[in-house]
Motif scaffolding. Structure first.
Motif, PDB file in Angstrom:
ATOM      1  N   THR A 104     -28.465 -20.573  36.368  1.00 52.73           N
ATOM      2  CA  THR A 104     -29.646 -20.944  36.746  1.00 52.73           C
ATOM      3  C   THR A 104     -30.543 -20.101  37.239  1.00 52.73           C
ATOM      4  O   THR A 104     -30.649 -18.541  36.918  1.00 52.73           O
ATOM      5  N   ARG A 122     -18.462 -21.231  40.236  1.00 53.07           N
ATOM      6  CA  ARG A 122     -19.442 -20.862  40.875  1.00 53.07           C
ATOM      7  C   ARG A 122     -19.746 -19.157  40.728  1.00 53.07           C
ATOM      8  O   ARG A 122     -18.104 -18.227  40.640  1.00 53.07           O
ATOM      9  N   ASN A 138     -23.262 -22.473  33.077  1.00 48.50           N
ATOM     10  CA  ASN A 138     -24.586 -22.823  33.069  1.00 48.50           C
ATOM     11  C   ASN A 138     -25.508 -22.101  34.089  1.00 48.50           C
ATOM     12  O   ASN A 138     -25.011 -21.146  34.392  1.00 48.50           O
ATOM     13  N   SER A 182     -25.188 -24.998  44.796  1.00 52.51           N
ATOM     14  CA  SER A 182     -25.265 -25.267  43.226  1.00 52.51           C
ATOM     15  C   SER A 182     -23.570 -26.745  43.398  1.00 52.51           C
ATOM     16  O   SER A 182     -22.559 -26.173  43.639  1.00 52.51           O
ATOM     17  N   SER A 234     -22.941 -27.793  40.571  1.00 50.93           N
ATOM     18  CA  SER A 234     -22.558 -27.909  39.124  1.00 50.93           C
ATOM     19  C   SER A 234     -20.772 -28.167  38.877  1.00 50.93           C
ATOM     20  O   SER A 234     -20.649 -28.639  38.336  1.00 50.93           O
ATOM     21  N   ASN A 249     -30.404 -22.573  29.789  1.00 54.19           N
ATOM     22  CA  ASN A 249     -29.991 -22.659  30.795  1.00 54.19           C
ATOM     23  C   ASN A 249     -27.963 -22.931  30.542  1.00 54.19           C
ATOM     24  O   ASN A 249     -27.285 -23.139  31.024  1.00 54.19           O
ATOM     25  N   THR A 250     -27.616 -22.794  28.724  1.00 58.52           N
ATOM     26  CA  THR A 250     -26.899 -23.370  28.987  1.00 58.52           C
ATOM     27  C   THR A 250     -26.115 -22.072  28.168  1.00 58.52           C
ATOM     28  O   THR A 250     -26.687 -21.507  27.133  1.00 58.52           O
ATOM     29  N   ALA A 260     -26.129 -31.267  32.472  1.00 59.94           N
ATOM     30  CA  ALA A 260     -25.129 -30.685  32.463  1.00 59.94           C
ATOM     31  C   ALA A 260     -24.157 -31.637  31.761  1.00 59.94           C
ATOM     32  O   ALA A 260     -23.079 -31.206  31.088  1.00 59.94           O
ATOM     33  N   VAL A 305     -21.066 -22.036  36.641  1.00 59.66           N
ATOM     34  CA  VAL A 305     -22.086 -22.195  36.653  1.00 59.66           C
ATOM     35  C   VAL A 305     -23.369 -20.594  37.702  1.00 59.66           C
ATOM     36  O   VAL A 305     -22.431 -19.927  38.654  1.00 59.66           O
TER      37      VAL A 305
END
Length: 282
Positions: free
Chosen positions: A65, A39, A63, A18, A20, A91-92, A253, A10
């Protein structure tokens, strides 16, 4: 030397908060797929360079953000999904054959979570508060879900009007899209979705009495261990269903996981475990 295990992350700034990595680790356990997910905090002026370095080190997907969703859209501008083109935000990111592809799974995650809550969107009148990146990602899927009307309000009215115009061609015949300032909230909405930063600021948006129709849904894209200020306000004003954005987080997700691995994980047990962990921490 790059790892033989596919790498994902992410990317954002800040990103240390996060969840994620935890979510994707649970998805990996559930599906038996080996992956490494971390991250990645990119400098505010170094998003593209950070993505390029990650891919060079074996990265297969990211991902994205805040505050990089628009930059991710620009980075993948020649290889965008229909949802990403509608939202003009990504976002992806998916790496295929050394090319970067972009998608937006935010709205799909939201619609899936609302459906899971038992609230039907077809034929409903929706009020969306906020006209930033969070709102961009959800309007297209909400229209596709069959909402009768969507009204966008924002502190800066011109931003709401610009966002409304962005989706005019997406609306089906009979669907209504409109925009206004915060004083144009109106009343009698079947669902009110808070896509603003008000819950992060600890103050609910100013909404009039009668904002919620009988049986209405209040949905905050933010989440916390306790009810957000917006959801506390919604309960006082008579919203029948008050839902925070944790399910959307896990749902988007899961959609990213599907894009990367071709398998859709089961959201429910992961969401339940995460909800319990957040309550214990709170």
């Amino acid at each position: 030397m790059t790892s033989s295990i596919p790498r994902y992350a992410v990317i954002g700034n800040p990103v240390k908060h996060s969840r994620s990595p935890w979510i994707h680790a649970r998805f990996a356990e559930q599906t038996g797929i080996a992956l490494e997910y971390t991250r990645l905090e990119a400098p505010l002026d170094g998003f593209a360079q950070s993505v390029e370095h990650f891919i060079a080190q074996g990265g297969r997907g990211l991902n994205v953000t805040v505050p990089f969703k628009e930059q991710a859209y620009a980075l993948a501008q020649d290889r965008l999904s229909a949802r990403a083109r509608q939202a003009q935000a990504v976002n992806t990111l998916i790496v295929r054959d050394d090319e970067i592809h972009g998608c937006n799974t935010d709205g799909v995650g939201l619609v899936a979570d609302i459906a899971q809550s038992g609230f039907g969107l077809a034929g409903k009148r929706l009020l969306i508060i906020g006209a930033g990146g969070a709102a961009k990602g959800i309007i297209g899927p909400l229209l596709l879900a069959g909402c009768q009307a969507i009204h966008i309000i924002n502190r800066t009215q011109s931003r709401a009007e610009t966002l409304c115009a962005q989706f005019t061609d997406t609306a089906a015949p009979g669907q209504q899209l409109s925009a206004g300032g915060m004083s144009d909230a109106g009343t009698g909405w079947d669902a009110v979705i808070n896509a603003s930063a008000s819950s992060l600021q600890g103050v609910p948006p100013e909404l009039p009495a009668g904002c919620y129709a009988p049986g209405a849904l209040a949905y905050d894209l933010m989440y916390s261990a306790q009810a957000t200020p917006f959801l506390e306000q919604a309960a006082r004003q008579g919203a029948a269903h008050c839902v925070d954005g944790l399910g959307m987080l896990v749902g988007q997700a899961a959609e990213s996981f599907l894009l990367w691995h071709g398998v859709r994980p089961d959201v429910a047990p992961v969401l339940a475990e995460l909800r319990q962990a957040i309550r214990q921490q709170g």
